[in-house]
Design an enzyme around this catalytic site. Structure first.
Site, mmCIF file in Angstrom:
data_model
loop_
_atom_site.group_PDB
_atom_site.id
_atom_site.type_symbol
_atom_site.label_atom_id
_atom_site.label_comp_id
_atom_site.label_asym_id
_atom_site.label_seq_id
_atom_site.Cartn_x
_atom_site.Cartn_y
_atom_site.Cartn_z
ATOM 1 N N GLY A 12 0.818 -1.218 0.000
ATOM 2 C CA GLY A 12 0.000 0.000 0.000
ATOM 3 C C GLY A 12 0.848 1.263 0.000
ATOM 4 O O GLY A 12 0.605 2.185 0.777
ATOM 5 N N ALA A 13 1.832 1.296 -0.914
ATOM 6 C CA ALA A 13 2.762 2.442 -0.922
ATOM 7 C C ALA A 13 2.411 3.465 -1.991
ATOM 8 O O ALA A 13 3.184 4.379 -2.245
ATOM 9 C CB ALA A 13 4.195 1.947 -1.100
ATOM 10 N N SER A 14 1.257 3.308 -2.615
ATOM 11 C CA SER A 14 0.900 4.249 -3.687
ATOM 12 C C SER A 14 0.364 5.571 -3.149
ATOM 13 O O SER A 14 0.277 6.547 -3.887
ATOM 14 C CB SER A 14 -0.142 3.603 -4.617
ATOM 15 N N ASN A 90 1.842 -2.194 5.416
ATOM 16 C CA ASN A 90 1.138 -0.917 5.596
ATOM 17 C C ASN A 90 -0.260 -0.911 4.985
ATOM 18 O O ASN A 90 -1.117 -0.146 5.432
ATOM 19 C CB ASN A 90 2.000 0.192 4.977
ATOM 20 N N SER A 142 -2.896 0.609 14.345
ATOM 21 C CA SER A 142 -3.696 1.810 14.595
ATOM 22 C C SER A 142 -3.923 1.957 16.092
ATOM 23 O O SER A 142 -4.030 0.961 16.823
ATOM 24 C CB SER A 142 -5.057 1.708 13.916
ATOM 25 N N TYR A 155 -12.334 -3.134 12.165
ATOM 26 C CA TYR A 155 -11.005 -2.515 12.021
ATOM 27 C C TYR A 155 -10.193 -2.649 13.313
ATOM 28 O O TYR A 155 -9.019 -3.022 13.304
ATOM 29 C CB TYR A 155 -11.209 -1.042 11.662
ATOM 30 N N LYS A 159 -6.638 -4.670 13.848
ATOM 31 C CA LYS A 159 -5.390 -4.020 14.268
ATOM 32 C C LYS A 159 -4.908 -4.563 15.621
ATOM 33 O O LYS A 159 -3.709 -4.685 15.851
ATOM 34 C CB LYS A 159 -5.582 -2.502 14.324
ATOM 35 N N ILE A 188 -4.508 10.405 10.962
ATOM 36 C CA ILE A 188 -3.510 11.003 10.078
ATOM 37 C C ILE A 188 -4.219 11.502 8.824
ATOM 38 O O ILE A 188 -5.121 10.823 8.309
ATOM 39 C CB ILE A 188 -2.430 9.954 9.695
HETATM 40 P P1 NDP Z 1 -4.454 5.300 2.229
HETATM 41 O O1 NDP Z 1 -5.924 5.054 2.195
HETATM 42 O O2 NDP Z 1 -3.927 6.663 1.966
HETATM 43 O O3 NDP Z 1 -3.746 4.282 1.245
HETATM 44 C C1 NDP Z 1 -4.000 2.916 1.383
HETATM 45 C C2 NDP Z 1 -2.975 2.162 0.594
HETATM 46 O O4 NDP Z 1 -3.212 0.775 0.779
HETATM 47 C C3 NDP Z 1 -3.062 2.453 -0.879
HETATM 48 O O5 NDP Z 1 -1.755 2.432 -1.418
HETATM 49 C C4 NDP Z 1 -3.873 1.260 -1.399
HETATM 50 O O6 NDP Z 1 -3.554 0.921 -2.740
HETATM 51 C C5 NDP Z 1 -3.370 0.173 -0.481
HETATM 52 N N1 NDP Z 1 -4.273 -0.961 -0.356
HETATM 53 C C6 NDP Z 1 -5.546 -0.973 0.096
HETATM 54 N N2 NDP Z 1 -6.023 -2.218 0.056
HETATM 55 C C7 NDP Z 1 -5.035 -3.000 -0.439
HETATM 56 C C8 NDP Z 1 -4.911 -4.363 -0.715
HETATM 57 N N3 NDP Z 1 -5.934 -5.218 -0.507
HETATM 58 N N4 NDP Z 1 -3.745 -4.830 -1.222
HETATM 59 C C9 NDP Z 1 -2.703 -3.985 -1.452
HETATM 60 N N5 NDP Z 1 -2.763 -2.676 -1.193
HETATM 61 C C10 NDP Z 1 -3.913 -2.193 -0.699
HETATM 62 O O7 NDP Z 1 -3.929 4.727 3.627
HETATM 63 P P2 NDP Z 1 -3.253 5.421 4.879
HETATM 64 O O8 NDP Z 1 -1.928 5.948 4.514
HETATM 65 O O9 NDP Z 1 -4.267 6.276 5.528
HETATM 66 O O10 NDP Z 1 -3.068 4.138 5.824
HETATM 67 C C11 NDP Z 1 -1.931 3.313 5.779
HETATM 68 C C12 NDP Z 1 -1.999 2.362 6.975
HETATM 69 O O11 NDP Z 1 -2.064 3.146 8.164
HETATM 70 C C13 NDP Z 1 -3.237 1.471 6.970
HETATM 71 O O12 NDP Z 1 -2.892 0.189 7.456
HETATM 72 C C14 NDP Z 1 -4.168 2.166 7.934
HETATM 73 O O13 NDP Z 1 -5.066 1.267 8.543
HETATM 74 C C15 NDP Z 1 -3.166 2.719 8.924
HETATM 75 N N6 NDP Z 1 -3.691 3.825 9.695
HETATM 76 C C16 NDP Z 1 -4.089 4.987 9.083
HETATM 77 C C17 NDP Z 1 -4.600 6.008 9.843
HETATM 78 C C18 NDP Z 1 -5.058 7.299 9.254
HETATM 79 O O14 NDP Z 1 -5.649 8.105 9.990
HETATM 80 N N7 NDP Z 1 -4.830 7.584 7.979
HETATM 81 C C19 NDP Z 1 -4.738 5.880 11.299
HETATM 82 C C20 NDP Z 1 -4.253 4.657 11.827
HETATM 83 C C21 NDP Z 1 -3.760 3.670 11.045
HETATM 84 P P3 NDP Z 1 -4.512 1.364 -3.986
HETATM 85 O O15 NDP Z 1 -4.706 2.849 -3.848
HETATM 86 O O16 NDP Z 1 -3.752 0.981 -5.190
HETATM 87 O O17 NDP Z 1 -5.779 0.611 -3.805
#
Ligand code: NDP
Length: 247
Positions: A12-14, A90, A142, A155, A159, A188
């Site tokens: 999920g690094a996009s 991630n 989380s 969720y 976690k 975040i």
């Molecule tokens: P984003 O929603 O900004 O991005 C999610 C990323 O995960 C995207 O790159 C997406 O890829 C990828 N993704 C989603 N589902 C899949 C899958 N099944 N297989 C592979 N890749 C997947 O996420 P955040 O940066 O907000 O969150 C990152 C991590 O941090 C997560 O685990 C989230 O639960 C955790 N987190 C976030 C918080 C927040 O407030 N933002 C708070 C606490 C934890 P694509 O776009 O290509 O689908």
């Protein structure tokens, strides 16, 4: 002395936190496999950003909740960059609703991505790390896995399970120079939280001693540190980056 360059897979690094980790780790000289699920164009943008700054990266598609897709994604990443030495689990999703309205699909999708995805990637990469006697696994969990949250039983369970997974695996591989830790962000500013209404955002801010959401740039440094040689004696921990939310 700077650390040796390593090969890193970030799921999920996009976008969001994963994207920020990719760019920072690449700047330190590490080779980055940028995993994505559905947004190839975003992953390619991350790769281009890294390459244009002189770094090494490749985009690898694959749904982390699908074992065959994870196997293929890891094969592609290792063919392009070499054996993966650092794994950042991630990728994560939410599908919120009160339990009494939750569908089985809401529950399963969240568990399959957040917990089973962490299991698949770790399961496939840990034998190589054990063999090479070095590795880092960082699971992005989380603060909701620590304190719970209305509308997030699925969720929160996923976690909290990642915390148990992290601690157990840390014990299994500690003597092999492999550390396994979780970083638990609070709220975040990313696509995940952009969907909240202003009213909900204002309520959430009252729960946070610092009174504001964090930024991906404020979470990534902890993850980058846990990847480093300097973090070699830290394992099995859950480190909050949450503006004090779970104090
Ligand atoms: P984003 O929603 O900004 O991005 C999610 C990323 O995960 C995207 O790159 C997406 O890829 C990828 N993704 C989603 N589902 C899949 C899958 N099944 N297989 C592979 N890749 C997947 O996420 P955040 O940066 O907000 O969150 C990152 C991590 O941090 C997560 O685990 C989230 O639960 C955790 N987190 C976030 C918080 C927040 O407030 N933002 C708070 C606490 C934890 P694509 O776009 O290509 O689908």
């Amino acid at each position: 002395m700077s650390d040796a360059p390593r090969t890193v897979l970030i799921t999920g690094a996009s976008r969001g936190i994963g994207r920020e980790c990719a760019i920072r780790l690449a700047k330190l000289g590490h080779r980055i496999a940028v995993n994505y699920n559905s947004h190839a164009e975003d992953a390619n943008e991350v790769v281009e950003t890294i390459r244009s700054a002189g770094g090494t990266a490749t985009a690898v598609g694959g749904n982390v909740s699908d074992k065959a897709a994870v196997e293929k994604m890891i094969d592609e990443a290792e063919a392009a960059l070499g054996p993966i030495e650092i794994l950042i689990n991630n990728a994560g999703i939410i599908s919120d609703s009160l339990l009494m309205r939750m569908s089985d699909d809401d529950f399963d999708r969240v568990m399959d991505t957040n917990l089973k995805g962490t299991y698949f990637c770790s399961r496939l990469l840990i034998p190589g790390m054990v063999k090479r006697r070095w590795g880092r696994i960082i699971n992005v969990s989380s603060v909701v896995g620590i304190r719970g949250n209305i509308g997030q039983t699925n969720y929160s369970a996923s976690k909290a399970a990642v915390h148990g997974f992290t601690k157990s695996l840390a014990k299994e591989v500690a003597t092999r120079n492999i550390t396994v830790n979780a970083v638990a962000p609070g709220y975040i500013r990313t696509a995940t939280t952009d969907v909240l209404t202003d009213k909900v955002k204002d309520t959430v801010k009252t729960w946070i001693p610092m009174g504001r959401f964090g930024e991906p740039e404020e979470v990534a440094p902890m993850i980058v540190f846990l990847c480093s040689e300097d973090a070699r004696y830290i394992t099995g921990d859950v480190i909050r980056v949450d503006g004090g939310m779970a104090i």
